[in-house]
Structures are given as structure tokens and as C-alpha cells.
Design a protein around this motif. Structure first.
Motif, short mmCIF file in Angstrom:
data_model
loop_
_atom_site.label_atom_id
_atom_site.label_comp_id
_atom_site.label_asym_id
_atom_site.label_seq_id
_atom_site.Cartn_x
_atom_site.Cartn_y
_atom_site.Cartn_z
N ARG A 173 13.33 -24.59 0.12
CA ARG A 173 12.06 -23.83 0.04
C ARG A 173 11.89 -22.51 0.75
NH1 ARG A 173 7.73 -22.50 -3.00
NH2 ARG A 173 6.01 -22.53 -2.10
N GLU A 208 14.22 -20.12 -1.20
CA GLU A 208 13.38 -19.57 -2.35
C GLU A 208 12.31 -18.73 -2.09
OE1 GLU A 208 10.18 -21.82 -5.09
OE2 GLU A 208 11.78 -23.13 -4.34
N LEU A 209 11.53 -18.86 -0.85
CA LEU A 209 10.61 -17.94 -0.49
C LEU A 209 11.19 -16.71 0.21
CD1 LEU A 209 8.09 -20.42 1.37
CD2 LEU A 209 7.82 -19.31 -0.72
N GLN A 210 12.29 -16.87 0.95
CA GLN A 210 13.18 -15.75 1.01
C GLN A 210 13.67 -14.88 0.32
OE1 GLN A 210 16.02 -17.32 3.69
NE2 GLN A 210 14.76 -16.87 5.68
N ALA A 211 14.03 -15.51 -1.03
CA ALA A 211 14.47 -14.64 -2.19
C ALA A 211 13.22 -13.79 -2.82
CB ALA A 211 14.98 -15.54 -2.93
N LYS A 212 11.72 -14.23 -2.40
CA LYS A 212 10.79 -13.49 -3.01
C LYS A 212 10.41 -12.51 -1.96
CE LYS A 212 8.80 -17.59 -5.56
NZ LYS A 212 7.62 -18.53 -5.66
N GLY A 213 11.19 -12.53 -1.15
CA GLY A 213 10.83 -11.40 -0.18
C GLY A 213 10.08 -11.75 1.14
N MET A 214 9.82 -13.07 1.32
CA MET A 214 8.91 -13.58 2.54
C MET A 214 9.73 -13.90 3.59
SD MET A 214 6.23 -16.05 0.71
CE MET A 214 5.68 -15.69 -0.97
#
Lengths: 239, 301
Positions: free
Chosen positions: B215, B218-224
Motif C-alpha cells: 500500500r 502504491e501511495l508513493q507512486a501517486k506522489g504521496m
């Protein structure tokens, strides 16, 4: 079993002189009657092997005892000195460190272990050891109060960082006070040289002969006591 | 005096006996050795919280209250979303709101169920203890209300339920991981069971850590700026969280640990105290034996 008694078999007359007032003795014994339950109920949280006594309702009961005893223990000296303000001044004078305390320290091993009371320089109504005991009880009384009251009423009010220090200092004061108490108990109850102590604290009087021997500065007054002391030393040097 | 030497001195056997007594008392008060910070095992149970999935519905808060039969708590209506204000003796699970530049963030607070739990270490009754399943359990019957746990927890989680402030009648209260549900095999903690969006999940800690890592990626890939909180903190928490910021932004310590003072108190002050008690008692008994032979009461004036 036979006991061989030595010494002269004569009738002994003891001349009793007053040493402690009624209120001094009452204060002493109320202090004892609250100090002992406070120490015992506190140790329930201190010693892991007493854990069964700390659990649940037993633990709650011991805390209640601890708190009731703490109120009396805490208020006792304050109430006492309100009613006896002149005793406060007297006690401060009596408990201040003095020159003869060093003499007591030097003579203490021979005095307490070998019973050589002639080596002990003149002491006041309280000798240096009794003064040490008294000072420890006064200082720890203050520490118990200063740490105990915020631990009772301050949870959630004072910062946790401060509370943690209070717990540590409450324990430290207990360790010092209990060790002092054990020594005090032994000297009062079991030490042959101190036989008059328990009598004085019970009945308020002491033997005049005993006072002259062990509390010369109080019995004769500081000046006369030192004269007698010097005289005795000169005599001993001659022999 | 020479001929009387054996009569007046402490014999070697007595000296050894006294030393043994002193040592015995010093050790009798010793605390059972605490296992050097063990790591949380992957098959222990845990909860994983994902604040990105959380919609702030507070179903977890309600489910916690219902299952644990906790009464309502009134809050001043000051136009805030948080109700009540924080964890308390009757609120063991709470959603809090953070407003940032990007928007509104929810975050769920409950007991972190540390592996190196300060509360367990300072609890003098054993009421707070590690359940073999991994979480920090609370046996309220054993608790005497001393409140040490409330003052030593690095997260401020346990609270005292005070029945009488004067007598000190109180019980510690905190999230128990719904220990009764798990022990009875009814299911997982009610907060995680009820969560409608999967923001709170429960399961084996190892599996949840796998999920959390995926997870976070995934979130890091969205730039978070996503990260896991609780994998190694305090020996490994059994309440894992995904954070989108520094822990401090959530009011969580970066390096939560048992306050050093707890260790100083229990592992230095108390053992030294035991040595002092042992030395005092053995010393007094030695002096007693010595003086009994040396000073004859018949010669004392």
C-alpha cells in the motif's frame, strides 16, 4: 542454663529526671504508628514478591491505609509545632550540627561496639546519632509530602515527566528512611548501652546518672560538662 | 584480652552467614529479568490503519463503545469535528481530524499494543501484561488503580477510571484489542470488524506488514509521502499505521520508548534500595551479635 551475674548485689536507687514532655512522646509514637504502616503498605508496590498483595481489592485497601496514615503523618509535626511553638525553637537549636558531632563520630565505634562510654565527648539531650536520625526523618518527611501530595492529586494535572521523577524520589526517601528506622529500632530496643532511651520515650524520664554519663551537655550545661570532660581526660592521662 | 578473642569476635561462619543474609535480602527484592527487547513475531495479531481509506464515519468508535459497554461522554459543542476530545477512561478508540493545506485528514487513535510496553514494565500488579497473541491485555480485577501506566505510556493511552479521588479507588482503562472477543474466538477487534471501508483491518502481523508495504508503494507512486509507522517502533507495535507525514504531525513520537526514568527507577534505584536494606539488616544483626558478647549489661551504668 545458669546465668552468671557479676557486679555488686546492692539495692539501687535511681533518681529520675524529666527528659521528654508528654506531647513530645505522643508525637514520637504517633509518628511511629503512622510511619510503620506507611512503609509496609508502600512496599506492596515496591517488592515484586509482594505482588499478590498489590493486586485488585487488596491493593486498593492498602492504598487507603497508606493515605489515611499519610494524612496523620503529614499533619503531625505541623499541628505539634502550632501548639508547641517554643519547642520548635528548642528542637532547631538541639538538632543543629555542632562541634561535638565530630567527637561523637570519632568515638562512636568504641562507644557503640565496645561499650566504652568514657571515650564519648559530652553530648546534648540528643547525641549526634540521634540528631542524624532526627534530621533524616525531617528531610524524608518533607520529601514524602512534596512528592506524595502531587502523586495523590496531580495525576492528569502535572506533566507525566514530573510525575515520573516524583515516583523515583518517593522511593529514594523510603529507602533512606527505612534504613534509618531499622538502625533506630535496633538501638532503642536491643542495644545495652541505650537502655534508658526506651524508658524515656515511654515514661518521659531518664536516670540522672545515665544523663550525666551519656548526655552531659544537657545534664550539666555545656560549660560545666566540658570542664568535667577535660578533668576526666587529665586524670586518665595521669594513670 | 587475647585468650578471649574467639569469644568476642564474629566467627568466620557467622560472617559468611550474615553476608549470605544481606545478599539474600538484596536479591529477594529483585525483579524477574525482563527479556531483552524481543521483536514482535509475524504470527502475532495486529491492526493496520490506513488513513487514506478512512472516511471518518466513526463506526469504529461506536463499535468500540458498544462492545466494551462504555458510556457516553459529553463534549462542549465548539464547532469541532472531534467528539469527545481524546482518549479517556471511557473512550478507547477515537477518530481525530487534522486540517492541512491539502484537505482534511482523519486519524484513528487507540492503544498501540507495543512489544516493549512501558505500561507492562511499570505495572506492579501484572494487570497489564502481554497476551501470547501479541497485544497488551488488561485484567481489570488485578488492577489496583495506582496509575503508573497512565504516567509512563509514551502515547498517553491508559487512563484511570476514578471512582473516588480521595480514597484512590480507581481502575486503569484502555483498548484491550477486544481481548475477550479474541480469547473466545468470536472474531477480531470490533473496530476493525465494523470498518465499512477497510481502513482498519486486523490479522496476522506479518501479513498486515506485507499489505502495508504494498500500500505504501502504491501511495508513493501517486506522489504521496507515505510510510509505515509501528514496524520497529517500541519493539514493534501491534497497531500499525500508514502515515503521510512525519509522525509528529499526528502527535506520535518518532522514537517511542519506555521513559528512561522507568528503567532507572526499577533497575537502578530499586536494586540499590534492596542492597541497602540487605546491608542494613545484616549489619545490624552483626553488630547485635558482636555487642551481645562485648558489652555486658551488668557493667553498664
Amino acid at each position: 542454663m545458669t546465668v552468671q551475674l557479676r557486679g555488686r548485689a546492692e539495692a539501687v536507687t535511681i533518681q529520675w529526671i524529666p527528659k521528654y514532655t508528654f506531647l513530645e512522646r505522643l508525637g514520637h509514637w504517633l509518628h511511629t504508628a503512622t510511619f510503620v504502616p506507611l512503609a509496609l503498605t508502600g512496599m506492596v508496590l515496591y517488592f515484586p514478591f509482594l505482588r499478590p498483595l498489590a493486586q485488585g481489592e487488596a491493593g486498593e485497601f492498602f492504598r487507603l491505609v497508606h493515605r489515611v496514615a499519610a494524612v496523620i503523618f503529614g499533619l503531625l509535626p505541623i499541628v505539634y509545632y502550632i501548639f508547641q511553638p517554643r519547642r520548635l525553637l528548642l528542637h532547631i537549636r538541639e538538632f543543629l550540627p555542632r562541634k561535638e558531632d565530630i567527637g561523637w563520630l570519632k568515638a562512636a565505634p568504641a562507644y557503640y561496639l565496645l561499650g566504652k562510654h568514657e571515650v564519648m565527648p559530652p553530648q546534648g539531650r540528643f547525641n549526634a546519632g540521634e540528631k542524624l536520625n532526627g534530621l533524616v526523618m525531617m528531610v524524608t518527611w518533607a520529601v514524602f509530602g512534596l512528592t506524595g501530595i502531587p502523586m495523590w492529586f496531580g495525576k492528569g494535572v502535572i506533566p507525566p515527566e514530573l510525575f515520573r521523577w516524583l515516583v523515583v524520589f518517593h522511593d529514594l526517601a523510603m529507602i533512606v528512611a527505612v534504613c534509618m528506622f531499622l538502625v533506630h529500632l535496633y538501638l532503642a530496643v536491643a542495644h545495652p548501652l541505650m537502655w534508658a532511651g526506651l524508658v524515656s520515650m515511654r515514661f518521659g524520664v531518664t536516670s540522672a546518672e545515665y544523663a550525666a554519663e551519656h548526655h552531659a551537655k544537657w545534664y550539666y550545661g555545656p560549660k560545666r560538662a566540658m570542664e568535667i570532660w577535660e578533668e576526666k581526660k587529665r586524670e586518665a592521662a595521669h594513670h | 584480652m587475647n585468650g578471649e578473642k574467639s569469644r568476642v569476635n564474629i566467627s568466620r561462619r557467622e560472617f559468611l552467614g550474615l553476608s549470605a543474609l544481606g545478599l539474600g535480602i538484596s536479591l529477594a527484592g529483585a525483579r524477574p529479568a525482563v527479556a531483552a527487547s524481543r521483536a514482535a513475531a509475524p504470527d502475532e495479531v495486529a491492526i493496520l490503519y490506513d488513513p487514506v481509506k478512512c472516511v471518518g464515519c466513526k463506526a469504529c468508535q461506536m463499535a468500540c463503545k458498544r462492545w466494551n459497554k462504555l458510556p457516553n461522554e459529553s463534549t462542549d459543542p465548539l464547532g469541532i469535528y472531534e467528539s469527545p476530545r481524546g482518549l479517556s477512561a471511557i473512550t478507547w478508540n477515537i477518530i481525530k481530524l487534522r486540517r492541512t493545506d491539502v484537505g482534511w485528514h482523519f486519524f484513528n487513535y487507540q492503544c498501540m499494543h507495543c512489544t516493549d510496553a512501558a505500561c507492562v514494565e511499570v505495572c506492579p500488579t501484572g494487570a497489564l501484561h502481554h497476551d501470547p497473541m501479541g497485544f497488551v491485555a488488561l485484567d481489570r480485577d488485578l488492577c489496583n488503580g495506582c496509575g503508573y501506566c497512565t504516567q509512563f505510556c509514551p502515547y498517553g493511552v491508559p487512563h484511570l477510571q476514578v471512582e473516588n479521588a480521595l480514597t484512590g479507588a480507581a481502575k486503569s482503562a484502555k483498548c484491550t484489542f477486544c481481548q475477550d472477543r479474541l480469547r473466545a474466538g468470536i472474531g477480531g477487534p470490533s473496530c476493525a470488524e465494523v470498518c465499512p471501508v477497510g481502513a482498519l483491518q486486523w490479522g496476522k502481523r506479518g501479513e498486515l506488514l506485507e499489505k502495508a508495504r504494498a500500500r505504501v508503494a502504491e501511495l508513493q507512486a501517486k506522489g504521496m509521502n507515505a510510510r509505515i509507522y509501528g514496524e520497529n517502533e517500541a519493539g514493534g507495535l501491534h497497531r500499525l499505521s500508514i502515515l503521510l507525514d512525519e509522525p509528529e504531525q499526528y502527535g506520535l513520537p518518532s522514537v517511542p520508548k519506555t521513559p528512561g526514568l522507568a528503567r532507572f527507577w526499577q533497575r537502578v534505584v530499586q536494586p540499590l534500595g534492596n542492597v541497602a536494606f540487605g546491608a542494613a539488616l545484616a549489619g545490624i544483626l552483626g553488630v547485635f551479635l558482636f555487642v551481645r558478647r562485648k558489652i555486658r549489661m551488668e557493667e553498664v551504668r
